[in-house]
Design a protein around this motif. Sequence first.
Motif, PDB file in Angstrom:
ATOM      1  N   GLU A 848       1.209  -1.241  -0.407  1.00 25.38           N
ATOM      2  CA  GLU A 848       0.339  -0.113  -0.425  1.00 25.38           C
ATOM      3  C   GLU A 848       0.880   0.985   0.295  1.00 25.38           C
ATOM      4  O   GLU A 848       1.787   1.473   0.992  1.00 25.38           O
ATOM      5  N   GLU A 849       0.482   2.177  -1.285  1.00 25.24           N
ATOM      6  CA  GLU A 849       1.315   3.467  -1.134  1.00 25.24           C
ATOM      7  C   GLU A 849       1.190   4.510  -0.401  1.00 25.24           C
ATOM      8  O   GLU A 849       1.692   5.546  -0.113  1.00 25.24           O
ATOM      9  N   ASN A 850      -0.546   4.166   0.285  1.00 21.53           N
ATOM     10  CA  ASN A 850      -0.816   5.513   0.516  1.00 21.53           C
ATOM     11  C   ASN A 850      -0.432   6.161   2.098  1.00 21.53           C
ATOM     12  O   ASN A 850      -1.102   6.406   3.005  1.00 21.53           O
ATOM     13  N   ILE A 851      -0.085   4.696   2.932  1.00 21.15           N
ATOM     14  CA  ILE A 851       0.228   4.462   3.900  1.00 21.15           C
ATOM     15  C   ILE A 851       1.511   4.894   4.394  1.00 21.15           C
ATOM     16  O   ILE A 851       2.959   5.109   3.533  1.00 21.15           O
ATOM     17  N   THR A 852       2.106   5.502   5.335  1.00 22.05           N
ATOM     18  CA  THR A 852       2.543   6.591   5.830  1.00 22.05           C
ATOM     19  C   THR A 852       4.210   5.431   6.009  1.00 22.05           C
ATOM     20  O   THR A 852       4.151   4.619   6.829  1.00 22.05           O
ATOM     21  N   ALA A 853       5.260   6.143   5.303  1.00 22.80           N
ATOM     22  CA  ALA A 853       6.079   5.237   5.714  1.00 22.80           C
ATOM     23  C   ALA A 853       6.248   4.703   7.364  1.00 22.80           C
ATOM     24  O   ALA A 853       7.306   3.575   7.032  1.00 22.80           O
ATOM     25  N   SER A 854       6.726   6.164   7.793  1.00 22.76           N
ATOM     26  CA  SER A 854       7.559   5.841   9.147  1.00 22.76           C
ATOM     27  C   SER A 854       6.146   4.758   9.878  1.00 22.76           C
ATOM     28  O   SER A 854       7.360   3.654  10.422  1.00 22.76           O
ATOM     29  N   ALA A 855       5.436   5.008   9.928  1.00 22.94           N
ATOM     30  CA  ALA A 855       3.987   4.635  10.361  1.00 22.94           C
ATOM     31  C   ALA A 855       4.491   2.714  10.172  1.00 22.94           C
ATOM     32  O   ALA A 855       4.726   1.744  11.181  1.00 22.94           O
ATOM     33  N   ARG A 856       4.607   2.530   9.221  1.00 19.03           N
ATOM     34  CA  ARG A 856       5.146   1.352   8.258  1.00 19.03           C
ATOM     35  C   ARG A 856       6.310   0.882   8.555  1.00 19.03           C
ATOM     36  O   ARG A 856       6.116  -0.984   9.304  1.00 19.03           O
ATOM     37  N   GLU A 857       7.326   1.429   8.546  1.00 14.97           N
ATOM     38  CA  GLU A 857       8.202   1.330   8.833  1.00 14.97           C
ATOM     39  C   GLU A 857       8.668   0.625  10.295  1.00 14.97           C
ATOM     40  O   GLU A 857       9.282  -0.684  10.946  1.00 14.97           O
ATOM     41  N   ARG A 858       7.963   1.451  11.466  1.00 18.65           N
ATOM     42  CA  ARG A 858       7.815   1.263  12.595  1.00 18.65           C
ATOM     43  C   ARG A 858       7.350  -0.296  12.985  1.00 18.65           C
ATOM     44  O   ARG A 858       7.825  -0.924  14.409  1.00 18.65           O
ATOM     45  N   THR A 859       6.289  -0.459  11.867  1.00 18.29           N
ATOM     46  CA  THR A 859       5.320  -1.824  12.352  1.00 18.29           C
ATOM     47  C   THR A 859       6.381  -3.331  12.355  1.00 18.29           C
ATOM     48  O   THR A 859       6.318  -3.998  12.943  1.00 18.29           O
ATOM     49  N   PHE A 860       7.223  -2.909  11.049  1.00 21.04           N
ATOM     50  CA  PHE A 860       7.900  -4.124  10.436  1.00 21.04           C
ATOM     51  C   PHE A 860       8.879  -4.274  11.513  1.00 21.04           C
ATOM     52  O   PHE A 860       9.942  -5.046  12.008  1.00 21.04           O
ATOM     53  N   ALA A 861       9.805  -3.007  11.387  1.00 21.90           N
ATOM     54  CA  ALA A 861      10.903  -3.223  13.065  1.00 21.90           C
ATOM     55  C   ALA A 861      10.783  -3.890  13.619  1.00 21.90           C
ATOM     56  O   ALA A 861      11.367  -4.809  14.779  1.00 21.90           O
ATOM     57  N   HIS A 862       9.139  -3.468  14.856  1.00 23.41           N
ATOM     58  CA  HIS A 862       8.913  -4.121  15.937  1.00 23.41           C
ATOM     59  C   HIS A 862       8.896  -5.991  16.004  1.00 23.41           C
ATOM     60  O   HIS A 862       8.990  -6.961  16.621  1.00 23.41           O
ATOM     61  N   ILE A 863       8.571  -6.834  15.099  1.00 17.07           N
ATOM     62  CA  ILE A 863       8.537  -7.748  14.341  1.00 17.07           C
ATOM     63  C   ILE A 863       9.944  -8.154  14.053  1.00 17.07           C
ATOM     64  O   ILE A 863       9.982  -8.882  14.789  1.00 17.07           O
ATOM     65  N   LYS A 864      10.801  -7.763  13.845  1.00 18.27           N
ATOM     66  CA  LYS A 864      12.057  -8.225  13.192  1.00 18.27           C
ATOM     67  C   LYS A 864      12.700  -7.852  14.877  1.00 18.27           C
ATOM     68  O   LYS A 864      13.243  -9.288  15.325  1.00 18.27           O
ATOM     69  N   ASN A 865      12.140  -7.157  15.696  1.00 17.04           N
ATOM     70  CA  ASN A 865      12.713  -7.045  16.677  1.00 17.04           C
ATOM     71  C   ASN A 865      12.445  -8.497  18.141  1.00 17.04           C
ATOM     72  O   ASN A 865      13.015  -8.738  18.777  1.00 17.04           O
ATOM     73  N   LEU A 866      10.908  -8.775  17.392  1.00 19.66           N
ATOM     74  CA  LEU A 866      10.668  -9.811  18.459  1.00 19.66           C
ATOM     75  C   LEU A 866      10.882 -11.516  17.863  1.00 19.66           C
ATOM     76  O   LEU A 866      11.443 -12.084  18.590  1.00 19.66           O
ATOM     77  N   GLN A 867      11.300 -10.952  16.374  1.00 20.09           N
ATOM     78  CA  GLN A 867      12.435 -12.154  15.809  1.00 20.09           C
ATOM     79  C   GLN A 867      13.480 -12.391  16.090  1.00 20.09           C
ATOM     80  O   GLN A 867      14.091 -13.562  16.199  1.00 20.09           O
ATOM     81  N   ALA A 868      14.131 -11.582  16.821  1.00 13.85           N
ATOM     82  CA  ALA A 868      15.488 -11.578  17.344  1.00 13.85           C
ATOM     83  C   ALA A 868      15.138 -11.694  19.089  1.00 13.85           C
ATOM     84  O   ALA A 868      16.544 -12.040  19.785  1.00 13.85           O
ATOM     85  N   SER A 869      14.595 -11.220  19.786  1.00  9.54           N
ATOM     86  CA  SER A 869      14.504 -11.809  21.269  1.00  9.54           C
ATOM     87  C   SER A 869      14.579 -13.151  21.201  1.00  9.54           C
ATOM     88  O   SER A 869      13.880 -14.267  20.290  1.00  9.54           O
ATOM     89  N   GLY A 870      14.564 -13.922  22.714  1.00  8.93           N
ATOM     90  CA  GLY A 870      14.941 -15.124  22.850  1.00  8.93           C
ATOM     91  C   GLY A 870      13.475 -15.904  22.614  1.00  8.93           C
ATOM     92  O   GLY A 870      13.505 -17.113  21.644  1.00  8.93           O
ATOM     93  N   GLU A 871      12.665 -15.614  23.459  1.00 12.58           N
ATOM     94  CA  GLU A 871      11.216 -16.795  24.247  1.00 12.58           C
ATOM     95  C   GLU A 871      10.678 -16.608  23.013  1.00 12.58           C
ATOM     96  O   GLU A 871       9.885 -17.676  22.023  1.00 12.58           O
ATOM     97  N   ALA A 872      10.122 -15.340  22.095  1.00  9.19           N
ATOM     98  CA  ALA A 872       9.024 -14.526  21.359  1.00  9.19           C
ATOM     99  C   ALA A 872       9.952 -14.937  19.663  1.00  9.19           C
ATOM    100  O   ALA A 872       9.246 -15.172  18.561  1.00  9.19           O
ATOM    101  N   ALA A 873      11.180 -15.656  19.528  1.00  6.89           N
ATOM    102  CA  ALA A 873      11.746 -15.733  18.691  1.00  6.89           C
ATOM    103  C   ALA A 873      11.325 -16.686  17.781  1.00  6.89           C
ATOM    104  O   ALA A 873      10.970 -16.833  16.546  1.00  6.89           O
ATOM    105  N   GLU A 874      11.001 -17.519  18.323  1.00  2.00           N
ATOM    106  CA  GLU A 874      10.445 -18.888  17.363  1.00  2.00           C
ATOM    107  C   GLU A 874       9.181 -18.690  17.075  1.00  2.00           C
ATOM    108  O   GLU A 874       9.536 -19.218  15.905  1.00  2.00           O
ATOM    109  N   ARG A 875       8.130 -18.237  17.951  1.00  2.00           N
ATOM    110  CA  ARG A 875       6.990 -18.159  17.289  1.00  2.00           C
ATOM    111  C   ARG A 875       6.883 -16.835  15.879  1.00  2.00           C
ATOM    112  O   ARG A 875       6.104 -17.507  14.992  1.00  2.00           O
ATOM    113  N   TRP A 876       7.779 -15.965  16.150  1.00  2.00           N
ATOM    114  CA  TRP A 876       7.637 -14.334  15.465  1.00  2.00           C
ATOM    115  C   TRP A 876       8.195 -15.505  13.557  1.00  2.00           C
ATOM    116  O   TRP A 876       8.635 -14.504  13.325  1.00  2.00           O
TER     117      TRP A 876
END
Length: 882
Positions: A848-876
């Motif tokens: 979606e091009e109409n979504i604010t880039a900064s908001a989208r990037e923050r959301t994706f960065a949060h998922i990546k942080n969860l994937q790199a965390s200890g307990e939640a990494a396997e699920r994410w």
Amino acid sequence: GFTGISSARAFDFHFPTPRFPTMVSGRRGSSSSGGASGGGGGGVHEQEKWLHSALHSVKSHSFHMKAALDANALSEALRHASVMLSELRTALLSPGRYYSLFLACCDELRHLSAYVSTLPAGVASYGALYERTQHCGNVVPRLYLLVTVGGNFIASKEAGSKDVLRDLVEMCKGVQHPAKGLFLRSYLLQTARDKLPDVGSPYESGEAGVADAVHFLLDNFAEMNKLWVRMRYQGAAEDAMRREKERGELRELVGKNLTLLSELEGLDVKMYANDVLPKLVEQVLACKDDLAQAYVMDVIVQRFPDEYHKETFPAFLAACKELQPSVDVTRCVSPLLERLAEDYKQAAESGASDVGGEPKEGDTFSSLLTCITEISESREDMPHDKVCDMFGAMMAYAVAVHGASSLAHVDAVLNACHGALTKRLTGGVMKDRKGVEALSRMLKKPLQLADNPVDAIMNLSGLSKLVVLLGGMARRENALVVLRRCVEMGVPIANEEALSKLLSYCDVLLHDMDGSPDLDEEDFAEDQEVVARVVHLLQVDATTPPKEAFAMISTAHAAFSKGGSRRMRYTLVPLAFAALRLARRLRILAYPQKQGDDGEPVASPGADKGKVGGVSTKKVFGLLHEMASAFWEKCSDQNGAPLALKTFLCAGESALLSGLGAIGEEFLTKAFEVYEESISESQAQYNALALITAALQHVRLGLEKDSLEALLHKATSCSSSLLKKRDQCLAVLRASHLFWQDDVTDPRVVELEAAVASASADQKAEYEGRSVPPITMHATKDGERVMQCLKRALKSAKAAEQQLAGRGGSSSDLYLAALQEYMYFYGKGVSTVNASDVTALVELVAGEENITASARERTFAHIKNLQASGEAAERWAAVAVP
């Protein structure tokens, strides 16, 4: 004269008839009792001409007089002085211009007096000169010369000051023309002021003392006052206003006698009380002249010391009752009382041991107040503002004399003032502007006497009586002063009686009445906001007994309910929250409390019957129900529906925390009724559903499971029925949280801990040691219902996108909001939300091009942080992120 005083070498004086200047042209005024008052005819130009001519003559003859004095030709000097002083015989000049002429003559007489005071030894005795001066042909110049020589006669001590002064004051009776006589006697005072036989004066002797000085001044005052009054009745009737103005210009001449009296060193309180004041009052009352009475009484107040007034002002006030009806007695009474009050105040501040106490002679505060009241009653036409000023001065005096114990005396003054004003008012309300302003000023002063305005109103019954006499606007301003002062001081209101009297005093702000001011919306809102702030002063959650706290809320509710819908939306809101605070307090007090360190928890008395501290919790919620219903039913035109909804929700949640499931359910059901029946605007519906959803999030105890399910279903249904698809999407996403909750801590435990932490020292003793009893709680975890809400939200988002596509808008941010909710539930382990659902939404948002880039990037960065965390990494790790 002193016929027994003679001289071996008498002066050979010849006083020729003076040659009058051309200005008089046959109209020279007489020195007898007849004639005009001294304000001669002619316009301003003619008056100036006459004055200029007279001054020229004075200057000319004074020149020859001084030349003769330089040549030691006293006889010639006296002849020129006589001619010069003959100018004072004129009746053509106005008092102001005559005064200028008088000053010029007095200035020249100084030279003659200075010469006479240094007569060569052996030339002649002062007695002979004094006797021979009386042979002058015209009475006015004769008496001026006699006074001039008489002053030196006293200074020479050839004769006692007592005899000379008595002779002079009698001889001056020869001039009965009012203006001329006043100025002549003024010259006598000017000459004699430093020659009075006062204590410590060189002229005091065994035969002459301060009593003789007092008698001289009193006799001179009596004669001057008669002359001054006589001016009123001499002349044409059409000139009456001019004569009164002229009399006003001459009043200082009469008052000079009293000034000299007050400056006598030997005059003491006893002499003043026994001799001076009675004779002054006798003269004042006998003249029956309003201008003279008002001025002389004012001079008595202003000139004599406070110590004299403390001993005599009951007699002074009694004399005020006898003054002419047209005399403004407040100009005498009020300054006297204010002056005495200030004297007492200064003495108290300086720590003087003897402040003076109340007046002697058996007079008490009650008798003085009675005298003031009688003055008021004897003058039915006294203006309202004068009545208020007079009683206000009496009130200040009471405070100064009695200090901290003055409230009872002040209340007596207020009640007396109320009685005096009601007898003058026909419609029961004061309407004249000056009277309203004076009464408003008077009402503000007692409020500062007590520790706070509430105590003042409680202890001063006269305040509430007097405030009713004010008109609408003035009464409103007075009420606002009281309430704002209460708010600024943070005055705690801890009993129903105090609140009732305060609301009664300020009732003009609480409901419409006859004469209520017509305010614009801004001023009206400001007034009601002040009233609302006062509600926060009610001590419903402090140390006030619960029964008293409930009585205060009930009293305030009864008063505010009379104000109509326009006021209730301001005043009932803080009152509703006061009731909620009381409900919380009753709820905590109902919890069992440990008795001692090892004791078992014991329930509060009456808790098993639904009463704590003599108050039924159900009654508190019944009052809340009335307030919320009033918002809904009576304030519909004042945006009352949202207020009703909020009140129902807060009351419902509080009732459930108190274990009143049926009452709580009723409140929540009413909130839905308000939403469905009275909220129709799209944005308002969305905001209302946000509040309902938030409230239901906390409702997990005290409700039957079926009742809870019904409420949750209702909230979801309303969310999906909103008009705008965008609102539907966001509302349903919010509603999804109603169906998945982690293990919830009992909110009552959190509430109790917070209450203990924020409580005062007194409250902590009331709250500490209590334990929360068990209650049924429903922690919902329904993955299917969560998924239904999420899918319905996505469907609404697509519909919203289609609606906006044709208008060039976009709803892409809804997909981002949906993704964040999917992420939340996926992280919580909801089984119906899997990684593929999250990944699909990530891909959708990424495209979606109409979504604010900064908001989208923050959301994706949060998922990546969860994937790199200890307990939640396997699920994410199963979620694909670009």
